[in-house]
Design a protein around this motif. Structure first.
Motif, PDB file in Angstrom:
ATOM      1  N   LEU A 126      28.450  33.869  42.168  1.00 49.03           N
ATOM      2  CA  LEU A 126      28.451  34.300  40.856  1.00 49.03           C
ATOM      3  C   LEU A 126      29.181  35.763  40.430  1.00 49.03           C
ATOM      4  CD1 LEU A 126      24.137  33.826  40.855  1.00 49.03           C
ATOM      5  CD2 LEU A 126      26.062  32.324  39.949  1.00 49.03           C
ATOM      6  N   SER A 127      29.177  36.520  41.385  1.00 45.83           N
ATOM      7  CA  SER A 127      30.252  37.728  41.018  1.00 45.83           C
ATOM      8  C   SER A 127      31.624  37.316  40.986  1.00 45.83           C
ATOM      9  CB  SER A 127      29.709  38.565  42.249  1.00 45.83           C
ATOM     10  OG  SER A 127      30.364  38.184  43.500  1.00 45.83           O
ATOM     11  N   ASP A 128      31.625  36.010  41.451  1.00 42.14           N
ATOM     12  CA  ASP A 128      33.228  35.620  41.353  1.00 42.14           C
ATOM     13  C   ASP A 128      33.746  35.241  39.920  1.00 42.14           C
ATOM     14  OD1 ASP A 128      35.356  34.649  42.714  1.00 42.14           O
ATOM     15  OD2 ASP A 128      35.031  32.810  42.887  1.00 42.14           O
ATOM     16  N   CYS A 129      32.835  35.389  38.908  1.00 41.31           N
ATOM     17  CA  CYS A 129      33.066  35.016  37.713  1.00 41.31           C
ATOM     18  C   CYS A 129      33.243  36.656  36.716  1.00 41.31           C
ATOM     19  CB  CYS A 129      32.169  34.334  37.009  1.00 41.31           C
ATOM     20  SG  CYS A 129      31.995  32.541  37.391  1.00 41.31           S
ATOM     21  N   ASP A 130      33.031  37.761  37.390  1.00 49.52           N
ATOM     22  CA  ASP A 130      33.451  38.984  36.863  1.00 49.52           C
ATOM     23  C   ASP A 130      34.978  39.074  36.689  1.00 49.52           C
ATOM     24  OD1 ASP A 130      30.614  39.524  36.983  1.00 49.52           O
ATOM     25  OD2 ASP A 130      30.847  40.475  38.827  1.00 49.52           O
ATOM     26  N   PRO A 131      35.123  39.863  35.615  1.00 44.56           N
ATOM     27  CA  PRO A 131      36.679  40.026  35.402  1.00 44.56           C
ATOM     28  C   PRO A 131      37.236  40.946  36.728  1.00 44.56           C
ATOM     29  CG  PRO A 131      35.414  41.014  33.543  1.00 44.56           C
ATOM     30  CD  PRO A 131      34.451  40.615  34.502  1.00 44.56           C
ATOM     31  N   VAL A 132      38.453  40.372  36.843  1.00 46.03           N
ATOM     32  CA  VAL A 132      39.195  40.955  38.151  1.00 46.03           C
ATOM     33  C   VAL A 132      40.541  41.754  37.513  1.00 46.03           C
ATOM     34  CG1 VAL A 132      38.334  39.098  39.512  1.00 46.03           C
ATOM     35  CG2 VAL A 132      40.531  38.631  38.437  1.00 46.03           C
ATOM     36  N   ALA A 133      41.037  42.130  38.561  1.00 43.91           N
ATOM     37  CA  ALA A 133      42.130  43.495  38.371  1.00 43.91           C
ATOM     38  C   ALA A 133      43.259  42.608  37.876  1.00 43.91           C
ATOM     39  CB  ALA A 133      42.564  44.148  39.646  1.00 43.91           C
ATOM     40  N   ALA A 134      44.017  43.004  36.953  1.00 39.05           N
ATOM     41  CA  ALA A 134      45.141  42.328  36.359  1.00 39.05           C
ATOM     42  C   ALA A 134      46.396  42.308  37.475  1.00 39.05           C
ATOM     43  CB  ALA A 134      45.808  42.984  35.082  1.00 39.05           C
ATOM     44  N   HIS A 145      42.655  35.886  43.316  1.00 42.58           N
ATOM     45  CA  HIS A 145      41.211  35.102  42.665  1.00 42.58           C
ATOM     46  C   HIS A 145      41.875  34.192  41.734  1.00 42.58           C
ATOM     47  CE1 HIS A 145      38.178  35.390  39.931  1.00 42.58           C
ATOM     48  NE2 HIS A 145      37.506  35.833  40.716  1.00 42.58           N
ATOM     49  N   PRO A 146      41.105  33.181  41.358  1.00 43.43           N
ATOM     50  CA  PRO A 146      41.298  31.906  40.566  1.00 43.43           C
ATOM     51  C   PRO A 146      41.899  32.628  39.275  1.00 43.43           C
ATOM     52  CG  PRO A 146      39.324  31.477  41.689  1.00 43.43           C
ATOM     53  CD  PRO A 146      39.757  32.854  42.170  1.00 43.43           C
ATOM     54  N   PHE A 147      40.994  33.666  38.532  1.00 43.79           N
ATOM     55  CA  PHE A 147      41.392  33.921  37.290  1.00 43.79           C
ATOM     56  C   PHE A 147      42.992  34.596  37.364  1.00 43.79           C
ATOM     57  CE2 PHE A 147      37.143  35.489  35.768  1.00 43.79           C
ATOM     58  CZ  PHE A 147      36.287  34.193  35.983  1.00 43.79           C
ATOM     59  N   GLN A 148      43.341  35.392  38.367  1.00 41.67           N
ATOM     60  CA  GLN A 148      44.798  35.609  38.660  1.00 41.67           C
ATOM     61  C   GLN A 148      45.659  34.633  38.638  1.00 41.67           C
ATOM     62  OE1 GLN A 148      44.265  38.087  41.966  1.00 41.67           O
ATOM     63  NE2 GLN A 148      43.806  39.965  41.079  1.00 41.67           N
ATOM     64  N   ARG A 149      45.377  33.539  39.473  1.00 37.33           N
ATOM     65  CA  ARG A 149      46.288  32.452  39.547  1.00 37.33           C
ATOM     66  C   ARG A 149      46.321  31.718  37.904  1.00 37.33           C
ATOM     67  NH1 ARG A 149      42.712  31.710  44.034  1.00 37.33           N
ATOM     68  NH2 ARG A 149      43.714  32.659  45.924  1.00 37.33           N
ATOM     69  N   VAL A 181      42.228  44.435  33.415  1.00 41.94           N
ATOM     70  CA  VAL A 181      41.384  43.522  34.143  1.00 41.94           C
ATOM     71  C   VAL A 181      41.784  42.122  33.082  1.00 41.94           C
ATOM     72  CG1 VAL A 181      39.489  45.017  34.811  1.00 41.94           C
ATOM     73  CG2 VAL A 181      39.384  43.895  32.449  1.00 41.94           C
ATOM     74  N   ILE A 182      41.390  41.074  34.157  1.00 41.50           N
ATOM     75  CA  ILE A 182      41.424  39.702  33.363  1.00 41.50           C
ATOM     76  C   ILE A 182      39.956  38.940  33.273  1.00 41.50           C
ATOM     77  CG2 ILE A 182      42.345  37.470  33.912  1.00 41.50           C
ATOM     78  CD1 ILE A 182      44.545  38.777  35.732  1.00 41.50           C
ATOM     79  N   PRO A 183      39.590  38.879  32.149  1.00 43.21           N
ATOM     80  CA  PRO A 183      38.276  38.164  32.112  1.00 43.21           C
ATOM     81  C   PRO A 183      38.376  36.908  31.551  1.00 43.21           C
ATOM     82  CG  PRO A 183      38.686  39.576  30.101  1.00 43.21           C
ATOM     83  CD  PRO A 183      40.088  39.676  30.912  1.00 43.21           C
ATOM     84  N   ALA A 184      37.401  36.164  31.963  1.00 40.68           N
ATOM     85  CA  ALA A 184      37.275  34.636  31.380  1.00 40.68           C
ATOM     86  C   ALA A 184      36.258  34.512  30.257  1.00 40.68           C
ATOM     87  CB  ALA A 184      36.852  33.824  32.411  1.00 40.68           C
ATOM     88  N   TYR A 185      36.644  33.608  29.245  1.00 40.84           N
ATOM     89  CA  TYR A 185      35.752  33.494  28.165  1.00 40.84           C
ATOM     90  C   TYR A 185      35.278  31.971  28.091  1.00 40.84           C
ATOM     91  CZ  TYR A 185      36.555  38.028  26.257  1.00 40.84           C
ATOM     92  OH  TYR A 185      36.283  39.382  26.100  1.00 40.84           O
ATOM     93  N   ASP A 211      32.145  33.603  24.039  1.00 35.79           N
ATOM     94  CA  ASP A 211      31.235  34.091  24.816  1.00 35.79           C
ATOM     95  C   ASP A 211      32.022  34.461  26.433  1.00 35.79           C
ATOM     96  OD1 ASP A 211      29.212  33.798  23.092  1.00 35.79           O
ATOM     97  OD2 ASP A 211      28.952  31.703  23.682  1.00 35.79           O
ATOM     98  N   LYS A 212      31.559  35.567  26.680  1.00 39.27           N
ATOM     99  CA  LYS A 212      32.111  36.163  28.170  1.00 39.27           C
ATOM    100  C   LYS A 212      31.471  35.171  29.226  1.00 39.27           C
ATOM    101  CE  LYS A 212      32.801  40.959  26.497  1.00 39.27           C
ATOM    102  NZ  LYS A 212      32.253  42.154  26.742  1.00 39.27           N
ATOM    103  N   LEU A 213      32.250  34.671  30.178  1.00 38.56           N
ATOM    104  CA  LEU A 213      31.747  33.884  31.253  1.00 38.56           C
ATOM    105  C   LEU A 213      30.827  34.718  32.203  1.00 38.56           C
ATOM    106  CD1 LEU A 213      31.780  31.308  33.013  1.00 38.56           C
ATOM    107  CD2 LEU A 213      33.858  32.365  34.017  1.00 38.56           C
ATOM    108  N   GLU A 214      31.110  35.923  32.332  1.00 41.62           N
ATOM    109  CA  GLU A 214      30.206  36.761  33.178  1.00 41.62           C
ATOM    110  C   GLU A 214      28.817  36.830  32.579  1.00 41.62           C
ATOM    111  OE1 GLU A 214      32.293  40.220  31.232  1.00 41.62           O
ATOM    112  OE2 GLU A 214      32.694  38.315  31.539  1.00 41.62           O
ATOM    113  N   GLU A 215      28.633  36.447  31.466  1.00 40.89           N
ATOM    114  CA  GLU A 215      27.147  36.814  30.905  1.00 40.89           C
ATOM    115  C   GLU A 215      26.472  35.477  30.738  1.00 40.89           C
ATOM    116  OE1 GLU A 215      27.828  38.640  27.193  1.00 40.89           O
ATOM    117  OE2 GLU A 215      28.458  40.759  27.767  1.00 40.89           O
ATOM    118  N   GLN A 216      27.233  34.358  31.129  1.00 39.02           N
ATOM    119  CA  GLN A 216      26.452  33.019  31.111  1.00 39.02           C
ATOM    120  C   GLN A 216      25.520  32.770  32.141  1.00 39.02           C
ATOM    121  OE1 GLN A 216      27.224  31.493  28.095  1.00 39.02           O
ATOM    122  NE2 GLN A 216      28.219  33.424  28.030  1.00 39.02           N
TER     123      GLN A 216
END
Length: 562
Positions: A126-134, A145-149, A181-185, A211-216
């Motif tokens: 679940l915490s995996d979907c929080d924004p990560v460092a750019a 991290h997947p968001f970084q990739r 940071v790199i967030p996902a929506y 919608d922000k992914l980390e809030e889903q």
């Protein structure tokens, strides 16, 4: 740091003695009842690879097929070594000589294991979907991290988003202009307008309206974490724990299908308690899938291999596929009945009347008729799932399917046949019923009682129906049960037959049928079940024999499970 290290799991040995060999693109699903050690097995596979101190419950050993050579690994790491041979890379510092563990027959150490294994557990999902460092895409370090990739490669983003849309009818969108940071929506991906690109302020504004992914919810975040790591990571071995966690069945199936669709370059071991995951894997990857079923025994943990052929039989046989008998693989045992109403009654009765020590984690499956019972039982017995059949008394009417049911339970028909013949003869010689010859004569009289060319009178039809009910005692055996058998030697044969059947897991309702346990309810099938469920199932005196009967079924399954 773009290290390339390649190896595959070659063989896994379970503590019960089971050894399984794995192809380079194998998908191994580890299943079983609750608390049978599925998640522990994944942890121990990684620990055995790492050469950590053994704490063995499920896995006694693993062996690797090494594809990279030691010299290839050393050459890649040498630029990161100081004059003393100390290698410093993010998260690790060790002497170059440790790489020699690659040549050992045992574990290869934590660093090399980390390069080979992608571990997807439920703890961090679940915490995996929080924004990560750019990240700086020009750097030589691999994104972690997947968001970084996905940030570095929009092809990966679109691949992940495609699977995400199948499950949730939304896109997954990486925000590329969010500073540090790199967030996902999630939502409908904006399309750049004329003169815009993805860095345009107007385009970014539309992304930020999603919608922000980390809030889903937990399900959406868990799905995004697993599919993101499966698609974006290139480590050759994946260990995935409960991919179905937080998901509805259709989404679990979609996710499993995506896991299996990643092609022949990856090897995957999954711990799951979901038949939907198994079905998703089988959809496009059937030839690569094998299953190990764990079970608790008196001696610890046991394991049974379901080969690709076994799994295919469960998937391709329409009777097995649509009876949901596959769900039985995830339970301590299975009770097979003729009809759905039987399942509902015996399940409700067991849950209300049996003690915690008597109860098991049981799956109830109905076959839709006696002829289909041996199909379900044979499939479950072949993979060592404890199974009991609960049947109406009229199963004793004909040799088939009784013989097939007995043989499906691994019984020897020749040991049952003498008592069965004695019971059948005694029931059918009852003077209260018409013989075959007399039935033919009486029916002929009725057919000749009205003029030729005229319609059959209602009275004639009623008379023939009455004759038919009296023509065979088996038509009334559900009302009488074992009491239809004459006292004396035939009755002794009947009681011995029922007892011997119970010993192999075949339980015949002594009162004739489910409804025979409570005759004061003048209904049948599901309506009868609805009425009887309104009673005190644990204490109602009329249901005392039913409670004894269901306790015998569970006692049998307890013995088989242990």
């Amino acid at each position: 740091m773009n290290l390339v290290v390649d190896a595959r799991l070659k063989e896994i040995t379970f503590t019960g003695g089971l050894k399984i060999g794995l192809n380079g693109n194998a998908i191994l699903a580890i299943i079983g009842p609750n608390n049978s050690g599925k998640s522990t097995a994944l942890k121990e596979i990684k620990a055995r690879m790492s050469a950590e101190p053994p704490h063995t419950k499920i896995i006694s050993s693993v062996s690797l097929l090494r594809k990279s050579t030691t010299s290839e690994i050393v050459n890649q790491l040498s630029p990161f070594a100081d004059n003393n041979g100390i290698i410093s890379v993010p998260g690790n510092s060790f002497h170059l000589s440790h790489i020699q563990m690659w040549e050992y027959t045992g574990g290869i150490g934590a660093f090399l294991t980390r390069l080979l294994v992608s571990e997807l557990d439920t703890r961090t999902r679940l915490s995996d979907c929080d924004p990560v460092a750019a990240i700086d895409t020009r750097a030589k370090l691999n994104p972690e991290h997947p968001f970084q990739r996905m940030y570095a490669d929009d092809g990966l983003e679109f691949a992940v988003s495609s699977v995400f849309r199948r499950a949730f009818r939304m896109d997954l969108v990486i925000h590329r202009m969010s500073g540090s940071v790199i967030p996902a929506y999630v939502g409908q991906r904006p399309k750049p307008k004329r003169g815009e690109d993805r860095q345009s302020r107007s385009y970014v504004d539309r992304v930020e309206q999603l919608d922000k992914l980390e809030e889903q919810g937990d399900g959406m975040r868990s799905f995004a974490s697993v599919v993101g790591r499966v698609i974006t990571e290139n480590r050759p071995i994946r260990l995935i724990d409960e991919p179905e966690a937080f998901l509805h069945p259709p989404q679990a199936k979609i996710l499993a299908n995506a896991i299996g669709a990643q092609g022949p370059t990856f090897q995957t071991v999954i711990a799951t308690h979901s038949s939907d995951v198994i079905q998703g894997l089988l959809g496009d990857s059937q030839a690569r899938v094998s299953v190990v079923r764990l079970m608790r025994t008196q001696n610890g943990s046991g394991a049974t291999l379901l080969s690709t052929d076994d799994v295919s039989r469960f998937w391709n046989d329409p009777i097995l596929r649509f009876s949901k008998v596959l769900d039985g693989l995830f339970h301590d045992g299975v009770i097979v009945t003729e009809a759905d109403a039987d399942c509902r009654f015996y399940e409700g009765l067991a849950n209300k009347s049996l003690s915690e020590a008597q109860l098991l984690d049981v799956h109830y499956a109905y076959a839709g008729g006696k002829d289909r019972v041996p199909v379900l039982v044979s499939a479950l017995s072949a993979v060592e799932v404890p199974v009991a059949s609960v049947l109406d008394f009229d199963v004793l009417n004909n040799e088939q399917p009784l013989k097939r049911i007995i043989e499906a339970h691994k019984g020897d028909w020749s040991k049952f046949e003498p008592d069965w013949l004695a019971v059948k003869k005694a029931v059918e010689s009852n003077d209260a019923y018409l013989s075959g010859d007399n039935y033919r004569l009486e029916v002929q009289k009725q057919l000749e009682s009205y003029p030729k060319g005229s319609a059959v009178p209602r009275g004639t039809l009623s008379a023939i129906k009455k004759l038919s009910r009296n023509a065979s005692p088996w038509d009334n055996v559900k009302d009488a049960g074992v009491t239809i058998v004459p006292k004396g030697t035939p009755y002794s044969s009947a009681m011995r037959l029922l007892s011997n059947l119970r010993e192999i897991g075949v339980f015949v309702a002594p009162n004739g049928e489910m409804e025979g346990f409570c005759r004061s309810i003048g209904m049948h099938g599901m309506k009868w079940v609805e009425e009887v469920m309104k009673r005190d199932l644990a204490n109602d005196t009329e249901l005392a024999e039913a409670r004894t009967f269901v306790a015998q079924v569970f006692a049998y399954l307890q013995r088989k499970a242990l």
